[in-house]
Design an enzyme around this catalytic site. Structure first.
Site, mmCIF file in Angstrom:
data_model
loop_
_atom_site.group_PDB
_atom_site.id
_atom_site.type_symbol
_atom_site.label_atom_id
_atom_site.label_comp_id
_atom_site.label_asym_id
_atom_site.label_seq_id
_atom_site.Cartn_x
_atom_site.Cartn_y
_atom_site.Cartn_z
ATOM 1 N N GLY A 34 15.716 -5.763 17.874
ATOM 2 C CA GLY A 34 16.000 -7.138 17.481
ATOM 3 C C GLY A 34 14.530 -7.678 17.507
ATOM 4 O O GLY A 34 14.065 -8.838 16.864
ATOM 5 N N GLU B 203 -3.732 -2.447 -6.850
ATOM 6 C CA GLU B 203 -4.455 -1.506 -7.300
ATOM 7 C C GLU B 203 -4.224 -0.237 -7.725
ATOM 8 O O GLU B 203 -4.540 0.838 -7.416
ATOM 9 C CB GLU B 203 -5.653 -1.386 -5.919
ATOM 10 C CG GLU B 203 -6.315 -2.810 -5.751
ATOM 11 C CD GLU B 203 -7.777 -2.473 -4.989
ATOM 12 O OE1 GLU B 203 -8.309 -1.593 -5.166
ATOM 13 O OE2 GLU B 203 -8.148 -3.823 -4.323
ATOM 14 N N GLN C 30 11.876 -0.407 14.161
ATOM 15 C CA GLN C 30 13.129 -0.013 14.615
ATOM 16 C C GLN C 30 12.928 0.104 16.158
ATOM 17 O O GLN C 30 13.954 0.119 17.052
ATOM 18 C CB GLN C 30 13.420 1.471 13.765
ATOM 19 C CG GLN C 30 14.748 1.913 14.226
ATOM 20 C CD GLN C 30 15.760 1.110 13.563
ATOM 21 O OE1 GLN C 30 15.514 0.496 12.475
ATOM 22 N NE2 GLN C 30 17.165 1.117 13.935
ATOM 23 N N LEU D 254 -8.096 -8.035 -13.970
ATOM 24 C CA LEU D 254 -7.699 -6.858 -14.815
ATOM 25 C C LEU D 254 -6.105 -7.208 -15.262
ATOM 26 O O LEU D 254 -5.818 -7.348 -16.495
ATOM 27 C CB LEU D 254 -7.697 -5.506 -14.159
ATOM 28 C CG LEU D 254 -7.341 -4.353 -15.046
ATOM 29 C CD1 LEU D 254 -8.187 -4.077 -16.201
ATOM 30 C CD2 LEU D 254 -7.328 -3.070 -14.207
ATOM 31 N N ILE E 263 -4.510 -12.409 -9.100
ATOM 32 C CA ILE E 263 -5.891 -12.223 -8.612
ATOM 33 C C ILE E 263 -6.154 -12.620 -7.408
ATOM 34 O O ILE E 263 -6.304 -13.660 -7.070
ATOM 35 C CB ILE E 263 -6.679 -12.914 -9.844
ATOM 36 C CG1 ILE E 263 -6.384 -12.639 -11.202
ATOM 37 C CG2 ILE E 263 -8.143 -12.730 -9.565
ATOM 38 C CD1 ILE E 263 -6.266 -11.149 -11.471
HETATM 39 N N1 CAA Z 1 -13.249 6.788 -14.132
HETATM 40 C C1 CAA Z 1 -13.983 6.621 -15.485
HETATM 41 N N2 CAA Z 1 -13.166 6.820 -16.369
HETATM 42 C C2 CAA Z 1 -11.903 7.079 -16.363
HETATM 43 C C3 CAA Z 1 -11.087 7.005 -15.395
HETATM 44 C C4 CAA Z 1 -11.826 7.132 -13.989
HETATM 45 N N3 CAA Z 1 -11.078 6.910 -12.994
HETATM 46 N N4 CAA Z 1 -9.627 7.134 -15.436
HETATM 47 C C5 CAA Z 1 -9.532 7.131 -16.921
HETATM 48 N N5 CAA Z 1 -10.993 7.060 -17.360
HETATM 49 C C6 CAA Z 1 -11.371 7.186 -18.973
HETATM 50 C C7 CAA Z 1 -10.811 8.548 -19.447
HETATM 51 O O1 CAA Z 1 -11.670 9.465 -19.296
HETATM 52 C C8 CAA Z 1 -10.774 7.976 -20.999
HETATM 53 O O2 CAA Z 1 -11.822 8.126 -21.463
HETATM 54 P P1 CAA Z 1 -11.939 8.787 -23.141
HETATM 55 O O3 CAA Z 1 -11.371 8.068 -23.928
HETATM 56 O O4 CAA Z 1 -13.324 8.475 -23.572
HETATM 57 O O5 CAA Z 1 -11.467 10.167 -23.156
HETATM 58 C C9 CAA Z 1 -10.254 6.696 -21.013
HETATM 59 O O6 CAA Z 1 -10.560 6.122 -19.766
HETATM 60 C C10 CAA Z 1 -8.724 6.572 -21.105
HETATM 61 O O7 CAA Z 1 -7.899 7.158 -20.056
HETATM 62 P P2 CAA Z 1 -6.526 7.395 -20.003
HETATM 63 O O8 CAA Z 1 -5.904 8.043 -21.452
HETATM 64 O O9 CAA Z 1 -5.946 8.354 -18.905
HETATM 65 O O10 CAA Z 1 -5.813 5.957 -19.808
HETATM 66 P P3 CAA Z 1 -4.465 5.359 -19.713
HETATM 67 O O11 CAA Z 1 -4.363 4.359 -20.908
HETATM 68 O O12 CAA Z 1 -3.409 6.534 -19.923
HETATM 69 O O13 CAA Z 1 -4.305 4.703 -18.547
HETATM 70 C C11 CAA Z 1 -3.816 4.600 -16.034
HETATM 71 C C12 CAA Z 1 -4.598 5.379 -17.360
HETATM 72 C C13 CAA Z 1 -4.262 5.749 -14.857
HETATM 73 C C14 CAA Z 1 -2.431 4.661 -16.087
HETATM 74 C C15 CAA Z 1 -4.522 3.381 -15.836
HETATM 75 O O14 CAA Z 1 -4.235 2.434 -16.745
HETATM 76 C C16 CAA Z 1 -4.356 2.820 -14.579
HETATM 77 O O15 CAA Z 1 -4.994 2.980 -13.492
HETATM 78 N N6 CAA Z 1 -3.156 1.813 -14.415
HETATM 79 C C17 CAA Z 1 -3.173 1.003 -13.023
HETATM 80 C C18 CAA Z 1 -4.114 -0.212 -13.053
HETATM 81 C C19 CAA Z 1 -4.200 -0.763 -11.837
HETATM 82 O O16 CAA Z 1 -4.355 -0.211 -10.694
HETATM 83 N N7 CAA Z 1 -4.037 -2.109 -11.600
HETATM 84 C C20 CAA Z 1 -4.348 -2.914 -10.484
HETATM 85 C C21 CAA Z 1 -4.920 -4.071 -10.759
HETATM 86 S S1 CAA Z 1 -6.314 -4.629 -9.814
HETATM 87 C C22 CAA Z 1 -5.545 -5.255 -8.324
HETATM 88 O O17 CAA Z 1 -4.434 -5.154 -7.767
HETATM 89 C C23 CAA Z 1 -6.527 -6.163 -7.576
HETATM 90 C C24 CAA Z 1 -6.002 -7.175 -6.581
HETATM 91 O O18 CAA Z 1 -6.066 -8.238 -6.995
HETATM 92 C C25 CAA Z 1 -5.937 -6.502 -5.416
#
Ligand code: CAA
Length: 386
Positions: free
Chosen positions: A345, A368, A341, A125, A157
Site C-alpha cells: 500500500g 523516441e 508490489q 519530428l 515536443i
Molecule cells: N540511420 C541512417 N539512415 C537510416 C536509418 C538510420 N538509423 N534508418 C533508416 N535509414 C534510411 C534507410 O537506409 C533508407 O534509406 P534509402 O531510402 O536511401 O535506402 C531510408 O532511411 C528509409 O528507411 P526505411 O525504409 O527503413 O524507413 P521507414 O519509413 O520504413 O521507417 C522506422 C523506419 C524505423 C519505422 C522509422 O520511421 C522510425 O524510427 N519511426 C519511429 C520514429 C520515432 O522514434 N519517433 C520518436 C520521435 S522523437 C521523440 O520522441 C522526442 C521527444 O520529444 C523525447
C-alpha cells in the site's frame, strides 16, 4: 574484454551521482507534484558539463565519450526522470545532429551555449498524425529565394515550452521517398514559430512538452541543417543516439525503484520477520538485479559503438541502440511494478517515490520510438545484416 570503467568515466559517474543525490533528489518529489520546470537544475547541469557531455571541448562541451553520457543519464534519472529527459533531449536530439550535420557556423553559434545551459534545444519530428511512421510528415518547408517557409505542427515536443531552438523536420519534396524531408534549426522568437502550453501527462511531470505550430515561419537557408532531402536520415541517425539516452533514463528509474524496494524489504516485518527473508521477495529481487545488469550491459555496448562510429564510418549501432532501448524500457516497467508490489500500500501512496517511478517508467516504452518500432528496427536489421 574489459568491462571496467576508465578513470574519466568513473569521475563523471561520481560527479553525476553527487549532483543527483545532493541537488536533484531532494527536489524530485515536489517537482513532480507541482509539475514545475526545474530551471535551477537545468542551469546547474550546464555549469557541471551535463548538457553537452559528448560535445567536443572545442565547441564548449565536456568532451567526454558516450559511455560517460549514459552513466550520467542513469545517475540523474535515478533521482528525477524529468531532469534526465531534459538533459537527454538537449544532448542527443538537439546538440548531436548539429555536431554531426551542422556547418562550422551553426556549430559555433549553438553548441557552446547549449552545452553551457544558456540555451536549450528540442527536436521536432512527431506530428499529430504521424509518430511511428515518421516519414509521413505534413509539415512543409517551401523554398522562396534565400528563405524557407515552414507551415505545419509538431507535437509531444519535450523541452518545447522552454526551448531556445528546435531541430525540426519538414517535407520539402513530397514523393521523393526517403529524400522527401529536410532538417532546419529554428530559433525561438522567429515569427510564426509558436510553442503552445505544456501537455498534461501521466508522468515526467517536470519535463514539459508541447505542440508547436509553424505558421508562415520564414527562415534563411543558412538555418538549413544538412542537405535538402537528407532530413529523414538525419532524424533516424539522431534517434540511434537518442535511444541510448532513453535506455539509460529507464535504467536510472528502475534502479531507483529497486534500491528503495531492497531497503524496504530489509526493514518491513511481516509474520515476525523482515519480508526480505521470504523467498517470494527474494525471487523478485533476484529478477530485478539481473535485469538491471542486463540492461546496463546493452546500454554500454551501444554507447561504445556510438563512440567508435564517430571515427569509423563502417560502424553502425542502429540495432544495438534499439535493443538497449527496448530491453531497458520494458525492464523499467517490470522492475518498477515489482518494486511497488514489495512496498504494498505504501507503494501506491504519493507520500513515497514508488508511484512516481512507476508512472515515469511508462513513457520510456513510447518516446523516441515505441517498443513495437524497436522490434521493427531490430527485426529488419537482423534479417538484412544478421
Ligand atoms: N540511420 C541512417 N539512415 C537510416 C536509418 C538510420 N538509423 N534508418 C533508416 N535509414 C534510411 C534507410 O537506409 C533508407 O534509406 P534509402 O531510402 O536511401 O535506402 C531510408 O532511411 C528509409 O528507411 P526505411 O525504409 O527503413 O524507413 P521507414 O519509413 O520504413 O521507417 C522506422 C523506419 C524505423 C519505422 C522509422 O520511421 C522510425 O524510427 N519511426 C519511429 C520514429 C520515432 O522514434 N519517433 C520518436 C520521435 S522523437 C521523440 O520522441 C522526442 C521527444 O520529444 C523525447
Amino acid at each position: 574484454m574489459d568491462l571496467s570503467l576508465t578513470e574519466e568515466q568513473q569521475l563523471i559517474q561520481q560527479s553525476a551521482r553527487d549532483f543527483a543525490r545532493g541537488q536533484v533528489e531532494p527536489l524530485a518529489r515536489a517537482l513532480d507534484k507541482a509539475g514545475r520546470w526545474p530551471a535551477e537544475l537545468v542551469k546547474a547541469m550546464g555549469e557541471l558539463g551535463f548538457m553537452g557531455v559528448a560535445v567536443p571541448e572545442e565547441y564548449g562541451g565536456a568532451g567526454a565519450d558516450n559511455v560517460s553520457y549514459a552513466l550520467a543519464m542513469e545517475e540523474i534519472s535515478a533521482a528525477c526522470a524529468s531532469t534526465g529527459v531534459i538533459m537527454s533531449v538537449n544532448n542527443s536530439l538537439a546538440s548531436d545532429p548539429i555536431l554531426k550535420f551542422g556547418t562550422e557556423e551553426q556549430k559555433r553559434e549553438w553548441l557552446a551555449p547549449m552545452a553551457g545551459g544558456q540555451k536549450l534545444g528540442c527536436f521536432g519530428l512527431t506530428e499529430p498524425s504521424s509518430g511511428s511512421d515518421a516519414s509521413d510528415m505534413q509539415t512543409t518547408a517551401v523554398r522562396d529565394g534565400d528563405e524557407w517557409v515552414l507551415d505545419g505542427s509538431k507535437n509531444w515536443i519535450t523541452n518545447g515550452p522552454a526551448a531556445d531552438l528546435i531541430v525540426v523536420f519538414a517535407t520539402t519534396d513530397r514523393g521523393a521517398g526517403s529524400r522527401s524531408s529536410t532538417a532546419f534549426i529554428v530559433p525561438k522568437g522567429t515569427p510564426g514559430y509558436n510553442p503552445q502550453e505544456p501537455d498534461h501527462k501521466l508522468g515526467i511531470h517536470a519535463a514539459h512538452s508541447c505542440t508547436i505550430f509553424f505558421e508562415n515561419c520564414r527562415i534563411p537557408d543558412a538555418q538549413r541543417l544538412g542537405e535538402p532531402g537528407q532530413g529523414f536520415k538525419i532524424a533516424m541517425s539522431t534517434l540511434d543516439g537518442g535511444r541510448i539516452g532513453i535506455a539509460a533514463q529507464a535504467l536510472g528509474i528502475a534502479r531507483a525503484a529497486y534500491e528503495k524496494a531492497v531497503a524496504y524489504a530489509k526493514e518491513r516485518k511481516a509474520f515476525g520477520k523482515p519480508i526480505a527473508d521470504k523467498q517470494a521477495i527474494q525471487f523478485k529481487i533476484a529478477d530485478m538485479a539481473m535485469e538491471l545488469d542486463a540492461a546496463r550491459l546493452l546500454i554500454w555496448r551501444a554507447a561504445m559503438l556510438k563512440d567508435q562510429a564517430a571515427t569509423d564510418a563502417s560502424v553502425r549501432h542502429t540495432k544495438e541502440s534499439a535493443m538497449a532501448k527496448l530491453y531497458a524500457s520494458e525492464m523499467a516497467t517490470r522492475v518498477t511494478h515489482q518494486a511497488l508490489q514489495i512496498f504494498g500500500g505504501y507503494g501506491y501512496s504519493q507520500e513515497y517515490d514508488l508511484e512516481r517511478h512507476y508512472r515515469d517508467a511508462r513513457i520510456t516504452e513510447i518516446y523516441e520510438g515505441t517498443s513495437e518500432i524497436m522490434r521493427v528496427v531490430i527485426g529488419g536489421w537482423a534479417l538484412k545484416h544478421g
